[in-house]
Enzyme design. Structure first.
Site, mmCIF file in Angstrom:
data_model
loop_
_atom_site.group_PDB
_atom_site.id
_atom_site.type_symbol
_atom_site.label_atom_id
_atom_site.label_comp_id
_atom_site.label_asym_id
_atom_site.label_seq_id
_atom_site.Cartn_x
_atom_site.Cartn_y
_atom_site.Cartn_z
ATOM 1 N N SER A 175 0.694 -1.177 -0.138
ATOM 2 C CA SER A 175 0.196 -0.116 0.140
ATOM 3 C C SER A 175 0.877 1.220 -0.003
ATOM 4 O O SER A 175 2.087 1.291 0.330
ATOM 5 C CB SER A 175 -0.882 0.132 1.354
ATOM 6 O OG SER A 175 -1.347 1.191 1.441
ATOM 7 N N TYR A 188 -2.391 -1.254 10.215
ATOM 8 C CA TYR A 188 -2.399 -1.562 8.963
ATOM 9 C C TYR A 188 -1.104 -1.170 8.125
ATOM 10 O O TYR A 188 -0.494 -1.992 7.245
ATOM 11 C CB TYR A 188 -3.616 -0.750 8.085
ATOM 12 C CG TYR A 188 -3.803 -0.988 6.717
ATOM 13 C CD1 TYR A 188 -4.281 -2.068 6.062
ATOM 14 C CD2 TYR A 188 -3.354 0.156 5.944
ATOM 15 C CE1 TYR A 188 -4.509 -2.394 4.783
ATOM 16 C CE2 TYR A 188 -3.438 -0.093 4.672
ATOM 17 C CZ TYR A 188 -4.055 -1.342 3.870
ATOM 18 O OH TYR A 188 -4.432 -1.357 2.652
#
Length: 284
Positions: A175, A188
């Protein structure tokens, strides 16, 4: 692990049903296929919706049969299976928790048994839970996020290794938060940093075996992950608007990165990360 924690479905409705999302994400491949994955078999986690569905659709158009791994969204998974079959390819759906090592082993064995082989592993599935204060991240959430996002990649890769040969490809989904950071996604973002390091290290570990390992680091992409609990509700209307392109991306704008890394077009690439992010990472 001696005990697998239950997925955090009830805390924030994750992972969410694409069938309930409006507007619908755009998963459809944009171009005719050219046979770049002809005769290949791909196992794709999180292929019931979002980026995973778009990757499954594009891989099928390019000639691959698909194993669709997903958690519990049976309606979405059935639709993804239908998409693949309409492209003239075979598809199977396998429901379960990738944070469970035994499930990963069973899923790989089922894929090989029913589809005949395994050539491409796409580690796409993940979960995120926003918290503005690090003290609000419970031990359960912390363990669960790592269990899904990074442990699952290890488990699936371990299970797949006996079946991957010369020319195989592993593509992991990291990401932009690994590069930019995210004030509200501490756990995350940490897993995504681990995934990037895992990708680069695994690439070096497997390159002599002819197995290429790379990754894709999407920016803000319109999938069920964010509007169905992955972002605070008040942030959803502005989702993706801060990118240089001024909008979130669509899953079918990300899928070609996975195709490139899965096929021979990227035969001289290993340990690399592609960034379909609307210019977001470079603008930070």
């Amino acid at each position: 692990m001696s005990e697998v924690m239950e997925p955090m479905i009830h805390e924030d409705q994750l992972p969410g049903h694409e069938s309930e999302l409006e507007p619908k994400p755009d998963w459809k491949p944009r171009y005719p296929g050219s046979g770049r994955l002809e005769g290949k078999v791909a196992l794709i986690t999180g292929a019931d919706s979002g980026i995973g569905r778009a990757v499954a659709a594009l891989f099928a158009r390019e000639g691959a049969d698909i194993a669709i791994l997903y958690l519990c969204e049976h309606d979405d998974a059935a639709f993804s299976k239908e998409i693949v079959e309409k492209e003239g390819r075979r598809a199977i759906t396998i429901a379960g928790d990738i944070g469970d090592k035994s499930f990963c082993e069973r899923a790989v064995e089922q894929t090989v048994h029913e589809l005949g082989r395994l050539d491409i592993l796409v580690n796409n599935a993940g979960e995120q839970h926003p918290d503005k204060d690090i003290r609000d991240i419970t031990e359960e959430q912390l363990r669960r996020t790592f269990q899904t996002n990074i442990f699952g990649m290890f488990f699936l890769t371990q299970a797949a290794m006996p079946h991957l040969g010369q020319g195989a490809a592993i593509i992991n989904c990291t990401s932009e938060t690994m590069y930019k950071g995210s004030a509200d996604l501490l756990d995350y973002s940490a897993t995504k940093g681990a995934i990037t390091a895992f990708t680069r290290s695994l690439a070096k570990n497997l390159v002599k075996q002819g197995i290429r390992v790379n990754a894709v680091a999407p920016g803000p992409i319109w999938t069920p992950l964010n509007p169905m609990g992955g972002q605070p509700p008040e942030d959803v209307p502005e989702f993706g608007k801060s990118t240089p392109m001024g909008r979130p991306g669509q899953p079918n704008e990300v899928a070609p990165c996975f195709l490139f890394l899965a096929c021979e077009d990227s035969s001289y690439m290993a340990g690399q990360v592609l960034h379909p992010d609307g210019g977001d990472t470079t603008a930070s």
